[in-house]
Design an enzyme around this catalytic site. Structure first.
Site, short mmCIF file in Angstrom:
data_model
loop_
_atom_site.label_atom_id
_atom_site.label_comp_id
_atom_site.label_asym_id
_atom_site.label_seq_id
_atom_site.Cartn_x
_atom_site.Cartn_y
_atom_site.Cartn_z
N ASP A 9 0.79 -1.25 0.00
CA ASP A 9 0.00 0.00 0.00
C ASP A 9 0.82 1.29 0.00
O ASP A 9 0.51 2.23 0.77
CB ASP A 9 -0.97 0.01 1.20
CG ASP A 9 -1.97 -1.14 1.17
OD1 ASP A 9 -1.95 -1.94 0.21
OD2 ASP A 9 -2.77 -1.26 2.12
N ASP A 47 -4.54 -0.77 -1.91
CA ASP A 47 -5.82 -0.65 -1.20
C ASP A 47 -6.79 0.01 -2.19
O ASP A 47 -6.46 1.05 -2.79
CB ASP A 47 -5.58 0.24 0.04
CG ASP A 47 -6.48 -0.09 1.21
OD1 ASP A 47 -6.76 -1.28 1.44
OD2 ASP A 47 -6.89 0.87 1.92
N HIS A 49 -10.79 0.76 -2.58
CA HIS A 49 -12.15 0.72 -2.02
C HIS A 49 -13.19 1.40 -2.91
O HIS A 49 -12.92 2.47 -3.47
CB HIS A 49 -12.17 1.44 -0.67
CG HIS A 49 -11.27 0.86 0.37
ND1 HIS A 49 -11.28 -0.46 0.73
CD2 HIS A 49 -10.33 1.45 1.17
CE1 HIS A 49 -10.39 -0.67 1.69
NE2 HIS A 49 -9.78 0.47 1.97
N HIS A 53 -17.47 2.32 0.77
CA HIS A 53 -16.94 1.16 1.51
C HIS A 53 -17.33 1.19 2.99
O HIS A 53 -17.32 2.26 3.62
CB HIS A 53 -15.41 1.11 1.39
CG HIS A 53 -14.84 -0.20 1.80
ND1 HIS A 53 -14.14 -0.38 2.98
CD2 HIS A 53 -14.89 -1.42 1.20
CE1 HIS A 53 -13.78 -1.65 3.07
NE2 HIS A 53 -14.22 -2.30 2.01
N HIS A 82 -10.66 6.82 2.06
CA HIS A 82 -9.29 6.74 1.52
C HIS A 82 -9.22 5.72 0.39
O HIS A 82 -10.04 4.80 0.34
CB HIS A 82 -8.29 6.37 2.63
CG HIS A 82 -8.50 4.98 3.15
ND1 HIS A 82 -9.46 4.66 4.08
CD2 HIS A 82 -7.90 3.80 2.83
CE1 HIS A 82 -9.44 3.37 4.33
NE2 HIS A 82 -8.51 2.80 3.58
N LYS A 107 -6.99 -4.94 -3.13
CA LYS A 107 -7.73 -5.52 -2.00
C LYS A 107 -8.65 -4.47 -1.40
O LYS A 107 -8.42 -3.27 -1.56
CB LYS A 107 -6.74 -6.05 -0.94
CG LYS A 107 -5.83 -4.97 -0.39
CD LYS A 107 -4.78 -5.56 0.52
CE LYS A 107 -3.90 -4.47 1.09
NZ LYS A 107 -4.59 -3.49 1.94
N CYS A 152 -1.79 -3.01 7.59
CA CYS A 152 -1.69 -3.89 6.41
C CYS A 152 -0.38 -4.67 6.34
O CYS A 152 -0.38 -5.82 5.92
CB CYS A 152 -1.97 -3.10 5.15
SG CYS A 152 -3.73 -2.60 5.07
C1 VGL Z 1 -4.53 0.45 5.76
C2 VGL Z 1 -6.13 1.25 7.19
C3 VGL Z 1 -7.09 1.15 6.21
C4 VGL Z 1 -3.10 0.08 5.54
C5 VGL Z 1 -5.48 0.33 4.77
O1 VGL Z 1 -2.64 0.06 4.38
O2 VGL Z 1 -2.40 -0.20 6.55
N1 VGL Z 1 -4.86 0.89 6.96
N2 VGL Z 1 -6.76 0.68 5.00
ZN ZN Z 2 -8.21 0.78 3.45
#
Ligand code: VGL
Ligand code: ZN
Length: 198
Positions: A9, A47, A49, A53, A82, A107, A152
């Site tokens: 990410d 990431d 969404h 979401h 986000h 994801k 993550c």
């Molecule tokens: C993440 C919170 C929500 C991450 C992703 O990449 O750690 N954290 N979505």
């Molecule tokens: Zn996320």
């Protein structure tokens, strides 16, 4: 040089100026690019969404970001909006050498369920397909870097260890959110799961 580098990410929204910025998130980019040359395979996670979401606080009346909520699959942190599919925030950091990736795995694209781990969604049952990709390529040793250390990266590394991969996390090429002590907890949990912290 038989390991896979998995970059978690490294997207604009997790870097300073982004919607869910991790302190110093962008600083790891040159080091991550340098590690790509040492790996047999380079895999990026993204990431990704939908705008509505269920992990977004905006979708829950009267709730604010960083509060906890009970989902059918367990407790879930509510995040600011986000990494919305197709947005600039969901794009990779502009300095990341994405051309070197063999695979980009997305994801968190199902509205009802979040996915911190690159292997399983947050119900810890729905697979992303990454395990099959690694196994069919014969990649058994995994090196993790990226954002965020305590969400993550940690969930991905622990799932990988549970699945029997040899796993290391390069902590100097990760940065964390640290919500209510989540950073210390994640480091302890990773060690307990057999993840090597370098
Ligand atoms: C993440 C919170 C929500 C991450 C992703 O990449 O750690 N954290 N979505
Ligand atoms: Zn996320």
């Amino acid at each position: 040089m038989s390991h896979a580098l998995i970059v978690i990410d490294l997207q604009n929204d997790f870097c300073p100026g982004g919607a869910l910025a991790v302190a110093e998130g962008g600083q790891i980019v040159p080091g991550v690019n340098a590690r790509m040359a040492e790996a047999e395979a380079v895999i990026l996670t993204q990431d990704w969404h939908p705008a509505d979401h269920s992990s977004f606080a905006s979708q829950h009346a009267g709730r604010a970001p960083m509060q906890m909520i009970d989902m059918p699959y367990g407790p879930q942190v509510l995040w600011p909006d986000h990494c919305v599919q197709g947005s600039q925030g969901a794009a990779f950091h502009p300095g990341l050498e994405t051309d070197r990736a063999d695979l980009i795995i997305r994801k968190g694209f199902r509205r009802q369920i979040d996915s911190y781990s690159a292997f399983y969604e947050n119900d810890q049952t729905t697979p992303t397909g990454l395990e099959g990709y690694l196994r069919t390529r014969g990649l058994t040793e995994l090196e993790f870097v990226g954002l965020a250390t305590d969400f993550c990266v940690a969930w991905s590394a622990m799932d990988a260890a549970k699945l029997g991969f040899k796993v290391r996390v390069l902590t100097s090429l990760c940065r964390g959110i640290d919500l209510d002590g989540s950073m210390a907890r994640a480091l302890d949990d990773m060690r307990a799961a057999g993840v090597e912290l370098v």
